[in-house]
Design a protein around this motif. Structure first.
Motif, PDB file in Angstrom:
ATOM      1  N   MET A 189      -0.519  -0.714  -2.616  1.00 44.94           N
ATOM      2  CA  MET A 189      -0.098  -1.077  -1.986  1.00 44.94           C
ATOM      3  C   MET A 189       0.089  -1.011  -0.402  1.00 44.94           C
ATOM      4  O   MET A 189      -0.333  -0.518  -0.176  1.00 44.94           O
ATOM      5  CB  MET A 189       1.376  -1.215  -2.851  1.00 44.94           C
TER       6      MET A 189
ATOM      7  N   LEU B 136       4.808   4.511 -13.320  1.00 47.31           N
ATOM      8  CA  LEU B 136       4.293   3.050 -12.901  1.00 47.31           C
ATOM      9  C   LEU B 136       4.304   2.355 -11.609  1.00 47.31           C
ATOM     10  O   LEU B 136       3.435   2.235 -10.605  1.00 47.31           O
ATOM     11  CB  LEU B 136       4.766   2.100 -13.808  1.00 47.31           C
ATOM     12  N   PHE B 137       6.247   3.243 -11.142  1.00 47.11           N
ATOM     13  CA  PHE B 137       5.717   3.048  -9.677  1.00 47.11           C
ATOM     14  C   PHE B 137       5.451   3.462  -8.602  1.00 47.11           C
ATOM     15  O   PHE B 137       4.544   3.105  -7.655  1.00 47.11           O
ATOM     16  CB  PHE B 137       7.541   3.393  -9.909  1.00 47.11           C
TER      17      PHE B 137
ATOM     18  N   PRO C 268       6.920   0.467   0.083  1.00 53.86           N
ATOM     19  CA  PRO C 268       5.878   1.307  -0.738  1.00 53.86           C
ATOM     20  C   PRO C 268       6.643   2.720  -0.962  1.00 53.86           C
ATOM     21  O   PRO C 268       6.658   3.181  -1.307  1.00 53.86           O
ATOM     22  CB  PRO C 268       4.709   1.409  -0.379  1.00 53.86           C
TER      23      PRO C 268
ATOM     24  N   CYS D  12       1.515   1.952  -8.575  1.00 58.95           N
ATOM     25  CA  CYS D  12       1.611   0.411  -7.735  1.00 58.95           C
ATOM     26  C   CYS D  12       1.765   1.592  -6.179  1.00 58.95           C
ATOM     27  O   CYS D  12       1.016   0.242  -5.779  1.00 58.95           O
ATOM     28  CB  CYS D  12       3.204   0.188  -8.611  1.00 58.95           C
ATOM     29  N   THR D  13       2.345   2.123  -5.977  1.00 60.17           N
ATOM     30  CA  THR D  13       2.604   2.084  -4.243  1.00 60.17           C
ATOM     31  C   THR D  13       1.338   2.916  -4.117  1.00 60.17           C
ATOM     32  O   THR D  13       0.975   2.717  -2.144  1.00 60.17           O
ATOM     33  CB  THR D  13       3.125   3.060  -3.948  1.00 60.17           C
TER      34      THR D  13
END
Length: 261
Positions: free
Chosen positions: A27, A19-20, A167, A23-24
């Motif tokens: 971003m 998930l991280f 990010p 998301c980056t």
């Protein structure tokens, strides 16, 4: 119970890592630099230049942002295209890894027998590990590109010195979570990689083998008679030479044995 808890924790932490990473990709501020100021003061800024994987932007002191989207795929800067490809490859491997791990976990009721579920979990752990390495390579490639201009002794006119944005650090933390989850998965199924070994215990003239040895029974693997008394070949006739050898036992040897007993 311990195995189930470790697998659940590995699933949660690896999913959080993916998930991280996901998301980056959406971003802003992958790299950022700032220009202007009054008398070298860093309180009032005139402009900020920042970029991500999809566009270059400029923000002035009035908070007005102007962006230029990157052109079509084949004309994008090569290192940005490489970062995109590595991240997409890692996310694809992570999707298959999460699917295999979900099916192979002990707390799920799909996937077949326990041995089959362990193999599926091991395959999913390998997918997670390779996908995490692909993402790490993508972030390192971007960091290397930014660091080449940041720490350069001299730059050409118009080239800016950028700093690493948030990010990148979030993505590296996500990669660490992914690798940790893969290790936790592998720990619970390490017996698939390293099968149980056979252990032999020798006591004098008798040999005892570990009961886990495959293909052994109670009477054909754990006890080996001494060669002093010959060998028993089954219900058929025994070998005449071995019978004669047994019959040639001298009284002195028998008496010494009886005296020892």
């Amino acid at each position: 119970m311990r195995k189930r808890l470790i697998q659940v924790f590995g699933f949660l932490i690896s999913t959080l890592g993916w998930l991280f990473v996901l998301c980056t990709m959406a971003m802003d501020y992958w790299r950022i630099t700032q220009l202007g100021g009054q008398g070298g003061s860093f309180i009032i800024k005139v402009a900020w230049y920042w970029s991500n994987l999809w566009k270059d932007c400029f923000t002035d002191s009035t908070a007005v942002t102007n962006c230029r989207d990157f052109p079509v795929l084949w004309t994008v800067t090569p290192y940005v295209q490489g970062v995109r490809g590595l991240l997409m490859c890692g996310l694809t491997l992570g999707f298959f890894g999460a699917t295999f791990c979900f099916v192979g976990m002990e707390c799920t009721y799909i996937g077949g027998a326990d041995k089959t579920k362990d193999k599926l979990l091991l395959v999913g752990a390998v997918f997670h590990f390779v996908g995490g390495l692909s993402d790490i390579a993508a972030y390192c490639l971007y960091i290397n590109r930014v660091a080449r201009t940041t720490f350069a002794a001299s730059l050409q006119p118009g080239v800016l010195r950028y700093d690493i944005g948030t990010p990148i650090f979030l993505g590296l933390v996500g990669c660490f979570f992914i690798l940790l989850g893969a290790v936790l998965y592998a720990v619970t199924v390490y017996r698939v990689i390293l099968p149980e070994s056979r252990v032999v215990y020798a006591y004098g003239t008798r040999t005892y083998m570990d009961p886990r040895s495959a293909g052994r029974t109670l009477y054909t693997g754990y006890y080996r008679p001494s060669k002093q008394y010959g060998s028993y070949m089954g219900s058929g006739r025994s070998n005449s030479s071995k019978i004669s050898k047994l019959s040639q036992t001298t009284p002195e040897k028998m008496s010494e044995r009886d005296a020892f007993v």
